[in-house]
Scaffold this motif. Structure first.
Motif, PDB file in Angstrom:
ATOM      1  N   SER A  87     -27.140 -97.956  53.471  1.00 19.84           N
ATOM      2  CA  SER A  87     -26.952 -99.374  52.890  1.00 19.84           C
ATOM      3  C   SER A  87     -26.448-100.073  51.625  1.00 19.84           C
ATOM      4  CB  SER A  87     -28.935 -99.531  51.741  1.00 19.84           C
ATOM      5  OG  SER A  87     -29.417 -99.043  52.966  1.00 19.84           O
ATOM      6  N   LYS A  88     -25.027 -99.138  51.668  1.00 20.61           N
ATOM      7  CA  LYS A  88     -24.512 -99.736  50.787  1.00 20.61           C
ATOM      8  C   LYS A  88     -23.419-100.099  51.588  1.00 20.61           C
ATOM      9  CE  LYS A  88     -21.017 -98.324  46.917  1.00 20.61           C
ATOM     10  NZ  LYS A  88     -21.150 -97.113  46.494  1.00 20.61           N
TER      11      LYS A  88
ATOM     12  N   ASP B 165     -27.201 -90.010  53.957  1.00 13.03           N
ATOM     13  CA  ASP B 165     -28.050 -90.581  53.163  1.00 13.03           C
ATOM     14  C   ASP B 165     -28.396 -91.811  53.269  1.00 13.03           C
ATOM     15  OD1 ASP B 165     -28.459 -91.333  49.536  1.00 13.03           O
ATOM     16  OD2 ASP B 165     -30.200 -90.447  51.305  1.00 13.03           O
ATOM     17  N   SER B 166     -29.556 -92.443  53.123  1.00  3.44           N
ATOM     18  CA  SER B 166     -29.607 -94.313  53.330  1.00  3.44           C
ATOM     19  C   SER B 166     -29.139 -94.308  52.865  1.00  3.44           C
ATOM     20  CB  SER B 166     -31.428 -94.120  54.100  1.00  3.44           C
ATOM     21  OG  SER B 166     -31.814 -94.146  52.648  1.00  3.44           O
ATOM     22  N   LYS B 167     -28.956 -94.123  51.389  1.00  5.05           N
ATOM     23  CA  LYS B 167     -28.929 -95.465  50.524  1.00  5.05           C
ATOM     24  C   LYS B 167     -26.915 -95.522  50.559  1.00  5.05           C
ATOM     25  CE  LYS B 167     -31.723 -93.651  46.797  1.00  5.05           C
ATOM     26  NZ  LYS B 167     -31.668 -92.769  45.492  1.00  5.05           N
ATOM     27  N   ASP B 168     -26.603 -94.485  51.285  1.00  7.80           N
ATOM     28  CA  ASP B 168     -25.044 -94.736  51.768  1.00  7.80           C
ATOM     29  C   ASP B 168     -24.610 -95.542  52.702  1.00  7.80           C
ATOM     30  OD1 ASP B 168     -23.686 -92.713  49.947  1.00  7.80           O
ATOM     31  OD2 ASP B 168     -23.988 -91.554  50.798  1.00  7.80           O
TER      32      ASP B 168
END
Length: 56
Positions: free
Chosen positions: A33-34, A28-31
């Motif tokens: 980015s984090k 996931d791109s959110k992971d």
């Protein structure tokens, strides 16, 4: 996660976007980015231009 993201950036050998790393690692791109945020805070990653990142 940070190690995977950093390794993917090193293998790319050019500035990359978080979405590109997410596709390459199939996560996931959110992971991503984090993880990039954490890497930027500890100085492992820099941003040569907006929304692109590379190893420091």
């Amino acid at each position: 996660m940070k190690e995977k993201v950093l390794k993917a950036m090193q293998e790319a050998q050019k500035p990359v976007r978080p979405g590109d790393i997410a596709k390459a690692l199939d996560i996931d791109s959110k992971d991503v980015s984090k993880a990039i945020k954490e890497l930027r805070e500890d100085g492992s990653v820099i941003s040569p231009k907006r929304c692109y990142y590379e190893p420091a």
